[in-house]
Design a protein around this motif. Structure first.
Motif, PDB file in Angstrom:
ATOM      1  N   ILE A  62       0.843  -1.201   0.000  1.00 33.78           N
ATOM      2  CA  ILE A  62       0.000   0.000   0.000  1.00 33.78           C
ATOM      3  C   ILE A  62       0.876   1.249   0.000  1.00 33.78           C
ATOM      4  O   ILE A  62       0.605   2.210  -0.722  1.00 33.78           O
ATOM      5  N   GLU A  63       1.946   1.238   0.789  1.00 41.23           N
ATOM      6  CA  GLU A  63       2.860   2.381   0.817  1.00 41.23           C
ATOM      7  C   GLU A  63       3.506   2.611  -0.544  1.00 41.23           C
ATOM      8  O   GLU A  63       3.718   3.763  -0.947  1.00 41.23           O
ATOM      9  N   GLU A  64       3.811   1.547  -1.273  1.00 40.10           N
ATOM     10  CA  GLU A  64       4.345   1.691  -2.631  1.00 40.10           C
ATOM     11  C   GLU A  64       3.334   2.389  -3.535  1.00 40.10           C
ATOM     12  O   GLU A  64       3.697   3.251  -4.335  1.00 40.10           O
ATOM     13  N   ILE A  65       2.083   2.016  -3.409  1.00 38.69           N
ATOM     14  CA  ILE A  65       1.031   2.601  -4.246  1.00 38.69           C
ATOM     15  C   ILE A  65       0.846   4.083  -3.933  1.00 38.69           C
ATOM     16  O   ILE A  65       0.735   4.913  -4.835  1.00 38.69           O
ATOM     17  N   ILE A  66       0.806   4.434  -2.639  1.00 38.76           N
ATOM     18  CA  ILE A  66       0.544   5.817  -2.277  1.00 38.76           C
ATOM     19  C   ILE A  66       1.791   6.692  -2.295  1.00 38.76           C
ATOM     20  O   ILE A  66       1.688   7.914  -2.293  1.00 38.76           O
ATOM     21  N   GLY A  67       2.960   6.080  -2.288  1.00 39.26           N
ATOM     22  CA  GLY A  67       4.209   6.829  -2.412  1.00 39.26           C
ATOM     23  C   GLY A  67       4.704   7.470  -1.125  1.00 39.26           C
ATOM     24  O   GLY A  67       5.517   8.392  -1.175  1.00 39.26           O
ATOM     25  N   CYS A  68       4.236   6.991   0.020  1.00 37.35           N
ATOM     26  CA  CYS A  68       4.739   7.487   1.300  1.00 37.35           C
ATOM     27  C   CYS A  68       4.455   6.465   2.390  1.00 37.35           C
ATOM     28  O   CYS A  68       3.673   5.544   2.209  1.00 37.35           O
ATOM     29  N   GLN A  69       5.095   6.669   3.513  1.00 36.37           N
ATOM     30  CA  GLN A  69       4.962   5.755   4.648  1.00 36.37           C
ATOM     31  C   GLN A  69       3.645   5.995   5.381  1.00 36.37           C
ATOM     32  O   GLN A  69       3.156   7.125   5.463  1.00 36.37           O
ATOM     33  N   LEU A  70       3.076   4.918   5.919  1.00 31.55           N
ATOM     34  CA  LEU A  70       1.863   4.993   6.728  1.00 31.55           C
ATOM     35  C   LEU A  70       2.222   4.819   8.203  1.00 31.55           C
ATOM     36  O   LEU A  70       3.102   4.025   8.539  1.00 31.55           O
ATOM     37  N   VAL A  71       1.513   5.548   9.054  1.00 30.08           N
ATOM     38  CA  VAL A  71       1.680   5.405  10.498  1.00 30.08           C
ATOM     39  C   VAL A  71       0.301   5.204  11.115  1.00 30.08           C
ATOM     40  O   VAL A  71      -0.716   5.568  10.523  1.00 30.08           O
ATOM     41  N   GLU A  72       0.290   4.622  12.311  1.00 30.76           N
ATOM     42  CA  GLU A  72      -0.990   4.412  12.999  1.00 30.76           C
ATOM     43  C   GLU A  72      -1.564   5.749  13.417  1.00 30.76           C
ATOM     44  O   GLU A  72      -0.853   6.645  13.853  1.00 30.76           O
ATOM     45  N   ASP A  73      -2.872   5.862  13.265  1.00 28.46           N
ATOM     46  CA  ASP A  73      -3.590   7.081  13.640  1.00 28.46           C
ATOM     47  C   ASP A  73      -4.458   6.745  14.841  1.00 28.46           C
ATOM     48  O   ASP A  73      -5.445   6.025  14.720  1.00 28.46           O
ATOM     49  N   ASP A  74      -4.077   7.247  16.000  1.00 31.54           N
ATOM     50  CA  ASP A  74      -4.806   6.919  17.224  1.00 31.54           C
ATOM     51  C   ASP A  74      -6.069   7.666  17.341  1.00 31.54           C
ATOM     52  O   ASP A  74      -6.544   8.566  17.349  1.00 31.54           O
TER      53      ASP A  74
END
Length: 74
Positions: A62-74
């Motif tokens: 998914i990060e490859e598709i969106i082009g950035c890193q994902l982090v947890e959103d509390d």
């Protein structure tokens, strides 16, 4: 519940990226539904799955598709 956001707050997705992310989440978790916000400030919510259900490999894809890193959103 899985709640992720883009680490880059000004990131934006096009319609094709949104479709690809939704497909991956619905197909490989599997999930009944998911919400993908195009941004700016990409947000992904899968309400019927737990964070442990999202594998590292699927998150990386998914990060490859969106082009950035994902982090947890509390």
């Amino acid at each position: 519940m899985i709640r992720l956001r883009a680490k880059t707050s000004d990131a934006v997705l096009d319609a094709s990226q949104v479709r690809r992310v939704r497909f991956l989440l619905l197909e490989f978790l599997p999930a009944v539904r998911c919400q993908v916000s195009q941004g700016p400030g990409i947000a992904i919510v899968v309400s019927d799955r737990n964070r442990e259900d999202l594998t590292e490999a699927l998150q990386r894809r998914i990060e490859e598709i969106i082009g950035c890193q994902l982090v947890e959103d509390d």
